[in-house]
Motif scaffolding. Sequence first.
Motif, mmCIF file in Angstrom:
data_model
loop_
_atom_site.group_PDB
_atom_site.id
_atom_site.type_symbol
_atom_site.label_atom_id
_atom_site.label_comp_id
_atom_site.label_asym_id
_atom_site.label_seq_id
_atom_site.Cartn_x
_atom_site.Cartn_y
_atom_site.Cartn_z
ATOM 1 N N LEU A 139 0.845 -1.193 0.000
ATOM 2 C CA LEU A 139 0.000 0.000 0.000
ATOM 3 C C LEU A 139 0.884 1.249 0.000
ATOM 4 C CD1 LEU A 139 -2.900 1.176 0.347
ATOM 5 C CD2 LEU A 139 -2.522 1.021 2.803
ATOM 6 N N ASN A 140 0.501 2.230 -0.766
ATOM 7 C CA ASN A 140 1.242 3.490 -0.826
ATOM 8 C C ASN A 140 1.185 4.181 0.540
ATOM 9 O OD1 ASN A 140 2.217 6.075 -1.260
ATOM 10 N ND2 ASN A 140 1.028 6.441 -3.111
ATOM 11 N N PRO A 141 2.304 4.285 1.246
ATOM 12 C CA PRO A 141 2.293 4.867 2.594
ATOM 13 C C PRO A 141 2.037 6.376 2.601
ATOM 14 C CG PRO A 141 4.543 4.410 1.918
ATOM 15 C CD PRO A 141 3.640 3.859 0.838
ATOM 16 N N GLN A 142 2.073 7.022 1.457
ATOM 17 C CA GLN A 142 1.834 8.465 1.395
ATOM 18 C C GLN A 142 0.352 8.818 1.387
ATOM 19 O OE1 GLN A 142 4.083 9.868 -1.956
ATOM 20 N NE2 GLN A 142 6.042 9.581 -0.915
ATOM 21 N N LEU A 143 -0.511 7.805 1.199
ATOM 22 C CA LEU A 143 -1.951 8.072 1.157
ATOM 23 C C LEU A 143 -2.526 8.137 2.567
ATOM 24 C CD1 LEU A 143 -3.129 5.682 -1.719
ATOM 25 C CD2 LEU A 143 -2.572 8.121 -1.873
ATOM 26 N N ASN A 144 -3.413 9.112 2.803
ATOM 27 C CA ASN A 144 -4.131 9.129 4.073
ATOM 28 C C ASN A 144 -5.311 8.156 3.978
ATOM 29 O OD1 ASN A 144 -6.440 10.485 2.938
ATOM 30 N ND2 ASN A 144 -5.381 12.442 3.172
ATOM 31 N N ARG A 145 -5.983 7.934 5.087
ATOM 32 C CA ARG A 145 -7.062 6.941 5.128
ATOM 33 C C ARG A 145 -8.167 7.254 4.119
ATOM 34 N NH1 ARG A 145 -10.138 6.312 10.401
ATOM 35 N NH2 ARG A 145 -12.017 5.958 9.244
ATOM 36 N N ARG A 146 -8.527 8.509 3.984
ATOM 37 C CA ARG A 146 -9.562 8.907 3.021
ATOM 38 C C ARG A 146 -9.135 8.538 1.606
ATOM 39 N NH1 ARG A 146 -9.995 13.463 -0.218
ATOM 40 N NH2 ARG A 146 -12.119 14.049 -0.769
ATOM 41 N N ASP A 147 -7.902 8.855 1.258
ATOM 42 C CA ASP A 147 -7.405 8.566 -0.087
ATOM 43 C C ASP A 147 -7.262 7.065 -0.331
ATOM 44 O OD1 ASP A 147 -7.368 11.269 -0.665
ATOM 45 O OD2 ASP A 147 -5.231 11.503 -0.206
ATOM 46 N N VAL A 148 -6.932 6.315 0.717
ATOM 47 C CA VAL A 148 -6.867 4.857 0.590
ATOM 48 C C VAL A 148 -8.250 4.310 0.250
ATOM 49 C CG1 VAL A 148 -6.455 2.694 1.843
ATOM 50 C CG2 VAL A 148 -4.818 4.565 2.046
ATOM 51 N N LEU A 149 -9.280 4.817 0.918
ATOM 52 C CA LEU A 149 -10.647 4.356 0.637
ATOM 53 C C LEU A 149 -11.067 4.721 -0.781
ATOM 54 C CD1 LEU A 149 -13.186 2.949 1.626
ATOM 55 C CD2 LEU A 149 -13.966 5.142 2.524
ATOM 56 N N ILE A 150 -10.781 5.942 -1.187
ATOM 57 C CA ILE A 150 -11.126 6.358 -2.550
ATOM 58 C C ILE A 150 -10.387 5.508 -3.571
ATOM 59 C CG2 ILE A 150 -10.899 8.252 -4.216
ATOM 60 C CD1 ILE A 150 -11.386 10.162 -1.777
ATOM 61 N N ASN A 151 -9.093 5.305 -3.355
ATOM 62 C CA ASN A 151 -8.299 4.484 -4.271
ATOM 63 C C ASN A 151 -8.844 3.058 -4.339
ATOM 64 O OD1 ASN A 151 -5.778 4.235 -5.945
ATOM 65 N ND2 ASN A 151 -5.381 2.654 -4.421
ATOM 66 N N SER A 152 -9.263 2.537 -3.195
ATOM 67 C CA SER A 152 -9.738 1.148 -3.170
ATOM 68 C C SER A 152 -11.028 0.962 -3.965
ATOM 69 C CB SER A 152 -9.921 0.656 -1.733
ATOM 70 O OG SER A 152 -10.990 1.319 -1.090
ATOM 71 N N VAL A 153 -11.985 1.863 -3.800
ATOM 72 C CA VAL A 153 -13.243 1.680 -4.534
ATOM 73 C C VAL A 153 -13.067 1.968 -6.021
ATOM 74 C CG1 VAL A 153 -14.752 1.948 -2.527
ATOM 75 C CG2 VAL A 153 -14.167 3.944 -3.881
ATOM 76 N N MET A 154 -12.199 2.920 -6.351
ATOM 77 C CA MET A 154 -11.911 3.150 -7.773
ATOM 78 C C MET A 154 -11.189 1.940 -8.354
ATOM 79 S SD MET A 154 -11.009 7.219 -8.205
ATOM 80 C CE MET A 154 -9.489 7.123 -7.307
#
Length: 111
Positions: free
Chosen positions: A14-29
């Motif tokens: 997982l990209n460690p530079q992503l915050n939790r919000r961005d991780v969720l957005i990235n995951s659903v996309m």
Amino acid sequence: MNVNEYQQLAMTTLNPQLNRRDVLINSVMGLCGESGEAIDIVKRWMAQGHALDKEHLIKELGDIAWYLAEAATALEIPLEEVFQGNIDKLKKRYPDGFEVQRSLVRLEGDL
């Protein structure tokens, strides 16, 4: 390997530079994108006369699994909880196995 071990191992990439919000957005996309790649393989098989590329489909399913693990991680829950919740929902919806009528008419609140 169990599902939570998979989640833990997969999230080492997982990209460690992503915050939790961005991780969720990235995951659903990512889920949408990889699901589109999977259906494209099936489309070629069903509608275009190609042989089913099982190996490619398996790889895409793996990518889908990765993004599902990422979504659970963003929600700070073990992937096993997602799986168990789905089984609990299905047992409630189809206590005796799949029935067409139960799939057509759902109880109030059955998502």
